[in-house]
Design a protein around this motif. Structure first.
Motif: not given
Length: 250
Positions: A114-115, A135-136, A138-146, A160-174
């Motif tokens: 997992v990434f 993702k291409e 077959g790995h899951s991606v967890i993102a931490v982003t604002s 034209g994509r953001r990390l948040a557009d690609v990830a399976d799970v997105v965590i907002d760092n606030l």
């Protein structure tokens, strides 16, 4: 704003309190489930970040109180483990998508891995490219982003994509747009917060994984400090289980 230490504490405390409440409400559970699932399948958790977001990867991988089956990779691996000369390591490198294939060729990736990818802006070419690469395959991606920041800036990746557009799970760092929380003079900001919140998120995730494994009666594969008696011996035994799969060093 007066921009005092107390002001910065208030800004940090407010965000850490929100992250705590969200975590207790289960917001991190999807990421924790992906991490536990990878470990149960014999996989490794790969952590990546550039610039100050590399601190998140360092919190996830290779530290006391952290999970042993973790691997931190970085742009400098192009030089340390690839064929590039040191001159390639410029501040602008993180924006370049061309490096991804070369960089990932240096990472010991297994099929069940997992990434976890951290980026405050979530738009730089290397960050989005690494997420797409994972993702291409077959790995899951967890993102931490604002989320506040990333939605206000244009992606730099050709997709034209953001990390948040690609990830399976997105965590907002606030973190706010621009990262700083306090104004000191004439619109000049200070009190950057993303490193503080990202480090806390990393520890919440690590705790969640360890607790999940322990609650079912198993012993989580955790580092203990190498600076206490028996630390090196304990860590070496567990690291040997993942020899060739995890990298420790600079």
């Amino acid at each position: 704003m007066t921009a005092t230490p107390s002001d910065l504490f208030r800004e940090a405390n407010e965000r850490l309190t929100r992250l705590t409440a969200d975590a207790e409400a289960g917001s991190l559970d999807p990421a924790i489930e992906l991490m536990v699932g990878a470990l149960d399948a014999g996989g490794v958790i790969h952590a990546f970040g550039t610039g100050h977001s590399e601190a998140f990867a360092m919190e996830i991988s290779g530290r006391a109180g952290g999970l042993i089956p973790t691997n931190h990779f970085a742009l400098r691996d192009l030089v340390l483990h690839g064929d590039r000369e040191i001159g390639v390591l410029t501040p602008a490198l993180e924006r370049e998508p061309w490096l991804v294939e070369e960089l990932m060729a240096t990472v010991p990736v297994g099929e069940n891995d997992v990434f976890m990818i951290a980026s405050n802006s979530g738009v730089n070419g290397s960050i989005v490219g690494a997420a797409l690469w994972a993702k291409e395959r077959g790995h899951s991606v967890i993102a931490v982003t604002s989320m506040e920041h990333t939605m206000r800036v244009e992606p730099k990746h050709p997709s034209g994509r953001r990390l948040a557009d690609v990830a399976d799970v997105v965590i907002d760092n606030l973190a706010p747009y621009g990262d700083t929380t306090l104004e000191v003079s004439g619109g000049i900001g200070a009190g950057a917060i993303s490193s503080i919140t990202a480090a806390y998120i990393a520890q919440l995730l690590t705790l969640g994984v360890a607790r999940t494994i322990a609650d079912r009666g198993d012993t989580p594969p955790m580092y203990i400090s190498a600076n206490i008696p028996g630390g090196d011996e304990h860590n070496s035994v567990l690291e040997d289980r993942y020899r060739g799969r995890i990298r420790r060093g600079t």
